[in-house]
Scaffold this motif. Structure first.
Motif, PDB file in Angstrom:
ATOM      1  N   TRP A 223      12.093   0.566  -8.090  1.00 25.90           N
ATOM      2  CA  TRP A 223      12.570  -0.088  -6.878  1.00 25.90           C
ATOM      3  C   TRP A 223      11.722   0.386  -5.704  1.00 25.90           C
ATOM      4  O   TRP A 223      11.261   1.532  -5.680  1.00 25.90           O
ATOM      5  CB  TRP A 223      14.023   0.274  -6.585  1.00 25.90           C
ATOM      6  N   ILE A 224      11.525  -0.496  -4.692  1.00 26.46           N
ATOM      7  CA  ILE A 224      10.878  -0.101  -3.443  1.00 26.46           C
ATOM      8  C   ILE A 224      11.577  -0.784  -2.276  1.00 26.46           C
ATOM      9  O   ILE A 224      12.278  -1.781  -2.448  1.00 26.46           O
ATOM     10  CB  ILE A 224       9.370  -0.449  -3.403  1.00 26.46           C
ATOM     11  N   TRP A 225      11.346  -0.246  -1.066  1.00 27.47           N
ATOM     12  CA  TRP A 225      11.823  -0.900   0.153  1.00 27.47           C
ATOM     13  C   TRP A 225      10.938  -2.095   0.471  1.00 27.47           C
ATOM     14  O   TRP A 225       9.778  -2.151   0.056  1.00 27.47           O
ATOM     15  CB  TRP A 225      11.814   0.077   1.326  1.00 27.47           C
ATOM     16  N   ILE A 243      13.219  -5.067  -5.215  1.00 27.47           N
ATOM     17  CA  ILE A 243      13.108  -4.838  -3.779  1.00 27.47           C
ATOM     18  C   ILE A 243      14.482  -4.541  -3.181  1.00 27.47           C
ATOM     19  O   ILE A 243      15.422  -5.337  -3.336  1.00 27.47           O
ATOM     20  CB  ILE A 243      12.517  -6.073  -3.064  1.00 27.47           C
ATOM     21  N   THR A 244      14.601  -3.404  -2.501  1.00 25.44           N
ATOM     22  CA  THR A 244      15.802  -3.125  -1.711  1.00 25.44           C
ATOM     23  C   THR A 244      15.505  -3.586  -0.290  1.00 25.44           C
ATOM     24  O   THR A 244      14.695  -2.984   0.420  1.00 25.44           O
ATOM     25  CB  THR A 244      16.184  -1.635  -1.748  1.00 25.44           C
ATOM     26  N   PHE A 245      16.166  -4.657   0.126  1.00 24.56           N
ATOM     27  CA  PHE A 245      15.825  -5.353   1.367  1.00 24.56           C
ATOM     28  C   PHE A 245      16.737  -4.874   2.493  1.00 24.56           C
ATOM     29  O   PHE A 245      17.914  -5.174   2.526  1.00 24.56           O
ATOM     30  CB  PHE A 245      15.977  -6.867   1.178  1.00 24.56           C
ATOM     31  N   TRP A 246      16.139  -4.121   3.449  1.00 26.92           N
ATOM     32  CA  TRP A 246      16.945  -3.572   4.539  1.00 26.92           C
ATOM     33  C   TRP A 246      16.765  -4.315   5.855  1.00 26.92           C
ATOM     34  O   TRP A 246      17.707  -4.428   6.648  1.00 26.92           O
ATOM     35  CB  TRP A 246      16.656  -2.083   4.719  1.00 26.92           C
ATOM     36  N   VAL A 278      16.022  -8.849  -5.859  1.00 22.42           N
ATOM     37  CA  VAL A 278      16.272  -8.355  -4.506  1.00 22.42           C
ATOM     38  C   VAL A 278      17.705  -7.851  -4.391  1.00 22.42           C
ATOM     39  O   VAL A 278      18.649  -8.526  -4.800  1.00 22.42           O
ATOM     40  CB  VAL A 278      16.021  -9.455  -3.445  1.00 22.42           C
ATOM     41  N   TYR A 279      17.852  -6.645  -3.810  1.00 17.09           N
ATOM     42  CA  TYR A 279      19.166  -6.068  -3.545  1.00 17.09           C
ATOM     43  C   TYR A 279      19.386  -6.001  -2.038  1.00 17.09           C
ATOM     44  O   TYR A 279      18.472  -5.677  -1.273  1.00 17.09           O
ATOM     45  CB  TYR A 279      19.270  -4.671  -4.161  1.00 17.09           C
ATOM     46  N   ASN A 280      20.597  -6.289  -1.624  1.00 16.79           N
ATOM     47  CA  ASN A 280      20.946  -6.383  -0.211  1.00 16.79           C
ATOM     48  C   ASN A 280      21.305  -4.995   0.337  1.00 16.79           C
ATOM     49  O   ASN A 280      22.374  -4.464   0.048  1.00 16.79           O
ATOM     50  CB  ASN A 280      22.126  -7.352  -0.054  1.00 16.79           C
TER      51      ASN A 280
END
Length: 363
Positions: A223-225, A243-246, A278-280
């Motif tokens: 996983w990455i930002w 993708i960890t989507f911030w 993609v993770y929220n």
């Protein structure tokens, strides 16, 4: 909280090398969890178990452990000269490095915590945040192995160059972390807030891909930002990286800069369309920030109401209008800045209602 470090000089890039063979597919299971900042907020084992229990009770399946940042490396490490046997163990069970005065968990404690989580079918996902935010790692390594540390090229932001020396060093850290968490199927490799220009941006995508392929061989997902990716990276970054989507833009004050970032950076829907999981991790709705003005109790009660009223799984941006389908999960993030005036138990009691509140919106 996260910040944007590259500016308006960034251009969209093409011509990256191919992604190569993909050996580990991202799990299609929806993933819901909590992100705990151990690097800047010491947590006792008992409090960490409470969070694991809460995630399990509310129907989640992971706890993301942010182990590294500029301030601290929160895990025992032979490579970095931070062994438990040469450190002080406090009454609360945490170890304290006698040189840095920072706390950390031992390898034995982390394995025990993972075993506890595994019984509840909760995955612990470690994050080793590179190539930026490496202040604590570099400080430790310089004392543990000065000669080797000199070979690591870094800048004033504690960011290492994406070269082979850096890759080998960080992969050695991964090996240690995987010894502490042998059951983990996922590792977050950071990738946020990278300062770069258009010439070396391609090298950072290569860096991410090399790390991903290394972890694939160990049957671990990556996983990455999202914030250091450009639209030009779509289909260039290995698609097995999730993708960890911030934040889409990093919320700059300048309207002009915000529009520019929206132009060159991929949105969550664009990443999903390109084939990425993609993770929220929405920084507006799902981030706990102890540096905000006002009462922390009042701020968190407002956050809870806001999640109930306005947030949905598909709401990936601060704007109420920005939604999408096919988001693969979400997490509450409890960042550590400004929290040291509270005990670990106080932080837990202030934040324990947030994850159940989020989960009620996705069930």
């Amino acid at each position: 909280m996260k910040k944007w470090l590259f500016g308006l000089s960034i251009c969209m890039l093409i011509g990256l090398t191919g992604c190569g063979e993909q050996n580990v597919a991202q799990a299609q299971e929806q993933k819901y969890g909590m992100n705990l900042d151990l690097a800047r907020r010491p947590y006792t084992i008992d409090v960490l178990k409470k969070y694991i229990d809460d995630v399990k009770k509310s129907g989640g399946n992971y706890v993301h452990l942010h182990l590294t940042d500029d301030e601290n490396y929160a895990l025992e490490s032979r490579l970095l000269g931070q062994p438990a046997k040469k450190s002080w163990q406090q009454k609360d069970g945490l170890y304290r490095n006698p040189l840095t005065k920072q706390t950390f968990l031992s390898m034995k404690q982390m394995r025990s915590l993972e075993a506890y989580a595994a019984k509840k079918k909760i995955e612990l996902i470690p994050e080793i945040d590179t190539p930026s935010h490496m202040g604590a790692i570099l400080k430790l390594y310089e004392k543990a192995n000065p000669k080797a540390a000199k070979k690591l090229v870094r800048d004033e932001w504690n960011q290492i160059a994406p070269n082979q020396s850096s890759i080998r060093f960080v992969q050695a850290l991964y090996r240690e972390v995987l010894q502490a968490l042998p059951k983990t199927k996922t590792m977050h490799i950071g990738g946020d807030e990278i300062a770069y220009d258009e010439e070396d941006h391609v090298k950072y995508i290569y860096y991410f891909n090399q790390m991903n392929r290394y972890l694939q061989k160990k049957h671990v997902r990556t996983w990455i930002w999202n914030d250091s990716l450009l639209k030009a990276d779509l289909k260039k970054l290995d698609q097995t990286i999730a993708i960890t989507f911030w934040s889409w833009t990093g919320e700059p004050e300048s309207t002009t800069e915000k529009k520019y970032r929206e132009k060159v950076c991929p949105s969550a829907p664009q990443l999903i369309k390109a084939g990425y999981t993609v993770y929220n991790y929405n920084d507006y709705y799902l981030y706990v920030d102890f540096t905000s003005k006002g009462s922390i109790r009042s701020n968190l009660q407002y956050m809870k109401r806001d999640i109930k009223k306005n947030w949905t799984l598909g709401r990936w941006n601060s704007s109420h209008q920005q939604t999408t389908s096919k988001i693969s999960g979400a997490a509450i993030s409890i960042w550590g800045e400004g929290s040291k005036k509270y005990t670990a138990d106080q932080v837990y009691n202030y934040t324990k209602e947030l994850f159940p509140t989020m989960m009620k919106k996705v069930k």
